[in-house]
Write a protein that holds these residues in place. Structure first.
Motif, PDB file in Angstrom:
ATOM      1  N   HIS A 154       0.818  -1.221   0.000  1.00 24.48           N
ATOM      2  CA  HIS A 154       0.000   0.000   0.000  1.00 24.48           C
ATOM      3  C   HIS A 154       0.847   1.265   0.000  1.00 24.48           C
ATOM      4  N   GLU A 155       1.928   1.277   0.757  1.00 26.39           N
ATOM      5  CA  GLU A 155       2.645   2.541   0.922  1.00 26.39           C
ATOM      6  C   GLU A 155       3.429   2.928  -0.326  1.00 26.39           C
ATOM      7  N   THR A 156       3.999   1.950  -1.015  1.00 26.03           N
ATOM      8  CA  THR A 156       4.747   2.280  -2.228  1.00 26.03           C
ATOM      9  C   THR A 156       3.839   2.891  -3.287  1.00 26.03           C
ATOM     10  N   SER A 157       2.662   2.279  -3.497  1.00 30.25           N
ATOM     11  CA  SER A 157       1.708   2.830  -4.474  1.00 30.25           C
ATOM     12  C   SER A 157       1.211   4.202  -4.028  1.00 30.25           C
ATOM     13  N   ALA A 158       0.932   4.329  -2.729  1.00 28.45           N
ATOM     14  CA  ALA A 158       0.425   5.608  -2.209  1.00 28.45           C
ATOM     15  C   ALA A 158       1.444   6.724  -2.399  1.00 28.45           C
ATOM     16  N   VAL A 159       2.708   6.435  -2.115  1.00 24.48           N
ATOM     17  CA  VAL A 159       3.763   7.435  -2.279  1.00 24.48           C
ATOM     18  C   VAL A 159       3.874   7.839  -3.744  1.00 24.48           C
ATOM     19  N   ASN A 160       3.834   6.853  -4.631  1.00 24.83           N
ATOM     20  CA  ASN A 160       3.970   7.173  -6.049  1.00 24.83           C
ATOM     21  C   ASN A 160       2.788   7.999  -6.549  1.00 24.83           C
ATOM     22  N   LEU A 161       1.572   7.651  -6.154  1.00 26.26           N
ATOM     23  CA  LEU A 161       0.401   8.431  -6.572  1.00 26.26           C
ATOM     24  C   LEU A 161       0.481   9.865  -6.059  1.00 26.26           C
ATOM     25  N   THR A 162       0.976  10.037  -4.848  1.00 25.12           N
ATOM     26  CA  THR A 162       1.111  11.384  -4.285  1.00 25.12           C
ATOM     27  C   THR A 162       2.068  12.222  -5.125  1.00 25.12           C
ATOM     28  N   TRP A 163       3.232  11.646  -5.463  1.00 26.50           N
ATOM     29  CA  TRP A 163       4.187  12.383  -6.295  1.00 26.50           C
ATOM     30  C   TRP A 163       3.633  12.621  -7.698  1.00 26.50           C
ATOM     31  N   MET A 164       2.851  11.677  -8.220  1.00 34.93           N
ATOM     32  CA  MET A 164       2.258  11.859  -9.550  1.00 34.93           C
ATOM     33  C   MET A 164       1.344  13.066  -9.591  1.00 34.93           C
ATOM     34  N   TRP A 165       0.464  13.196  -8.607  1.00 35.04           N
ATOM     35  CA  TRP A 165      -0.443  14.343  -8.584  1.00 35.04           C
ATOM     36  C   TRP A 165       0.329  15.643  -8.386  1.00 35.04           C
ATOM     37  N   HIS A 166       1.350  15.587  -7.536  1.00 34.24           N
ATOM     38  CA  HIS A 166       2.192  16.777  -7.322  1.00 34.24           C
ATOM     39  C   HIS A 166       2.833  17.232  -8.628  1.00 34.24           C
ATOM     40  N   LEU A 167       3.420  16.300  -9.366  1.00 35.23           N
ATOM     41  CA  LEU A 167       4.088  16.656 -10.619  1.00 35.23           C
ATOM     42  C   LEU A 167       3.098  17.150 -11.664  1.00 35.23           C
ATOM     43  N   LEU A 168       1.943  16.489 -11.767  1.00 33.48           N
ATOM     44  CA  LEU A 168       0.938  16.944 -12.739  1.00 33.48           C
ATOM     45  C   LEU A 168       0.511  18.379 -12.466  1.00 33.48           C
ATOM     46  N   GLY A 169       0.435  18.733 -11.188  1.00 32.29           N
ATOM     47  CA  GLY A 169       0.044  20.091 -10.841  1.00 32.29           C
ATOM     48  C   GLY A 169       1.033  21.144 -11.299  1.00 32.29           C
ATOM     49  N   HIS A 170       2.272  20.714 -11.560  1.00 32.31           N
ATOM     50  CA  HIS A 170       3.320  21.662 -11.977  1.00 32.31           C
ATOM     51  C   HIS A 170       3.655  21.560 -13.459  1.00 32.31           C
ATOM     52  N   TYR A 171       3.069  20.587 -14.157  1.00 29.14           N
ATOM     53  CA  TYR A 171       3.340  20.407 -15.586  1.00 29.14           C
ATOM     54  C   TYR A 171       2.015  20.348 -16.349  1.00 29.14           C
ATOM     55  N   PRO A 172       1.405  21.514 -16.608  1.00 31.32           N
ATOM     56  CA  PRO A 172       0.089  21.541 -17.258  1.00 31.32           C
ATOM     57  C   PRO A 172       0.075  20.913 -18.645  1.00 31.32           C
ATOM     58  N   ALA A 173       1.182  20.940 -19.365  1.00 31.39           N
ATOM     59  CA  ALA A 173       1.212  20.326 -20.702  1.00 31.39           C
ATOM     60  C   ALA A 173       1.071  18.805 -20.598  1.00 31.39           C
ATOM     61  N   VAL A 174       1.697  18.212 -19.592  1.00 28.43           N
ATOM     62  CA  VAL A 174       1.565  16.769 -19.355  1.00 28.43           C
ATOM     63  C   VAL A 174       0.131  16.453 -18.930  1.00 28.43           C
ATOM     64  N   GLU A 175      -0.401  17.278 -18.047  1.00 29.64           N
ATOM     65  CA  GLU A 175      -1.785  17.094 -17.594  1.00 29.64           C
ATOM     66  C   GLU A 175      -2.757  17.146 -18.768  1.00 29.64           C
ATOM     67  N   ALA A 176      -2.544  18.057 -19.685  1.00 30.68           N
ATOM     68  CA  ALA A 176      -3.443  18.187 -20.848  1.00 30.68           C
ATOM     69  C   ALA A 176      -3.419  16.930 -21.706  1.00 30.68           C
ATOM     70  N   LEU A 177      -2.241  16.332 -21.870  1.00 38.16           N
ATOM     71  CA  LEU A 177      -2.144  15.090 -22.649  1.00 38.16           C
ATOM     72  C   LEU A 177      -2.846  13.940 -21.934  1.00 38.16           C
ATOM     73  N   LEU A 178      -2.746  13.896 -20.604  1.00 37.12           N
ATOM     74  CA  LEU A 178      -3.460  12.864 -19.841  1.00 37.12           C
ATOM     75  C   LEU A 178      -4.969  13.034 -19.996  1.00 37.12           C
ATOM     76  N   HIS A 179      -5.451  14.282 -19.900  1.00 39.18           N
ATOM     77  CA  HIS A 179      -6.889  14.536 -20.047  1.00 39.18           C
ATOM     78  C   HIS A 179      -7.373  14.129 -21.441  1.00 39.18           C
ATOM     79  N   ALA A 180      -6.577  14.405 -22.450  1.00 37.92           N
ATOM     80  CA  ALA A 180      -6.959  14.020 -23.806  1.00 37.92           C
ATOM     81  C   ALA A 180      -7.071  12.502 -23.916  1.00 37.92           C
ATOM     82  N   GLU A 181      -6.154  11.788 -23.260  1.00 37.74           N
ATOM     83  CA  GLU A 181      -6.192  10.321 -23.324  1.00 37.74           C
ATOM     84  C   GLU A 181      -7.431   9.757 -22.630  1.00 37.74           C
ATOM     85  N   VAL A 182      -7.692  10.199 -21.397  1.00 37.16           N
ATOM     86  CA  VAL A 182      -8.824   9.612 -20.670  1.00 37.16           C
ATOM     87  C   VAL A 182     -10.158  10.035 -21.290  1.00 37.16           C
TER      88      VAL A 182
END
Length: 297
Positions: free
Chosen positions: A111-139
């Motif tokens: 649980h903790e390894t996945s939780a840590v990774n998800l936390t960093w993923m959301w943090h990074l997405l919040g600082h890289y809007p171009a990456v976030e836009a590509l993720l939104h287009a995919e989903v």
């Protein structure tokens, strides 16, 4: 309103692994204990002796689940059922102690390894809007209504690339140790037999001879074309060899489904004055909880 993403992802990761282990028995445990008895792993962020005492108290609880499974002989399909059905080469089942050791390891490590990774993923997405836009287009281009299923996973390739790139920058297990069973040599030094060897994915993943502009968050590093030309052990968030993490596929699917579900509805923005400082303990966590502000898309 601000959301504590560190705590939310920890609770989510714990719920996923417990459902995978115990399936419907989890509901009964929650009813009997007036809440999730395993929540100590999310409520108590300190990893000290007090947690160890609470941890040991869960052994009796898990033994009860095992005993009830034997009594009812039901056809439950989950990880506990698989472990109980397993046999060694002599046809012997696992002892109760071995079962409990496996389950407790899966709960903590799973649980903790996945939780840590998800936390960093959301943090990074919040600082890289171009990456976030590509993720939104995919989903947004996939046909599922609420949450993706297994048939949708091939369409969540960019979500997987985001996950892999996050683990490059912030590998949850940032340090592995191994023991040299016999004398050996590596470029630059002699390794005596019995030596403890420390391998750090955190530093390996930032070597500029493997990773151009290594501090930059760039999920496209993990396209098939990029990956096939890279040395196979330049990237080892799950370790490598015969002791590679057994949960690598489980966590990958878990995080793809999580992203495919949440990113359909929400974006997360960094909270003002958020402090980011690494805490390299057993897992590579943020020393301060990561707080973000959700917005409806």
């Amino acid at each position: 309103e601000p959301v504590n993403v560190s705590q939310a992802m920890s609770a989510f990761g714990l719920e996923v692994v417990l459902r995978g282990l115990f399936s419907d028995d989890m509901d009964r445990l929650i009813d009997e204990h007036g809440g999730n008895p395993f929540s100590i792993f999310t409520d108590d962020s300190a990893r000290d002796l007090n947690l160890a005492v609470k941890f040991r108290a869960l052994i009796k609880l898990i033994q009860g689940v095992i005993d009830r499974r034997r009594e009812r002989q039901a056809g439950t399909v989950d990880m506990l059922a698989a472990l109980m059905a397993s046999r060694d080469l002599q046809g012997r089942p696992m002892s109760d102690k071995a079962l409990i050791d496996e389950l407790m390891t899966l709960i903590v490590a799973g649980h903790e390894t996945s939780a840590v990774n998800l936390t960093w993923m959301w943090h990074l997405l919040g600082h890289y809007p171009a990456v976030e836009a590509l993720l939104h287009a995919e989903v947004d281009n996939l046909p599922y209504a609420q949450s993706p299923g297994f048939s949708d996973l091939p369409g969540l390739e960019y979500a997987k690339q985001i996950m892999f790139e996050t683990m490059r920058l912030y590998p949850p297990v940032w340090l592995f140790s191994r023991k040299a069973l016999q004398e050996d040599w590596v470029p630059g030094g002699h390794i005596p037999a019995g030596s403890d060897i420390f391998i750090s994915p955190y530093f390996l993943h930032r070597r500029d001879d493997f990773w151009p502009d290594p501090e930059r968050f760039e999920p496209q590093r993990f396209t098939e074309a990029e990956t096939e030309h890279r040395h196979r052990t330049a990237y080892i968030p799950f370790s490598a060899g015969p002791r590679k993490c057994i949960g690598d596929v489980f966590s990958t699917v878990e995080m793809q489904i999580h992203f495919g579900t949440i990113a359909r509805k929400l974006r997360l923005r960094p909270a003002p004055e958020q402090k980011i400082e690494l805490e390299p303990a057993i897992n590579l966590r943020s020393k301060h909880h990561i707080i973000m502000i959700p917005e409806l898309r």
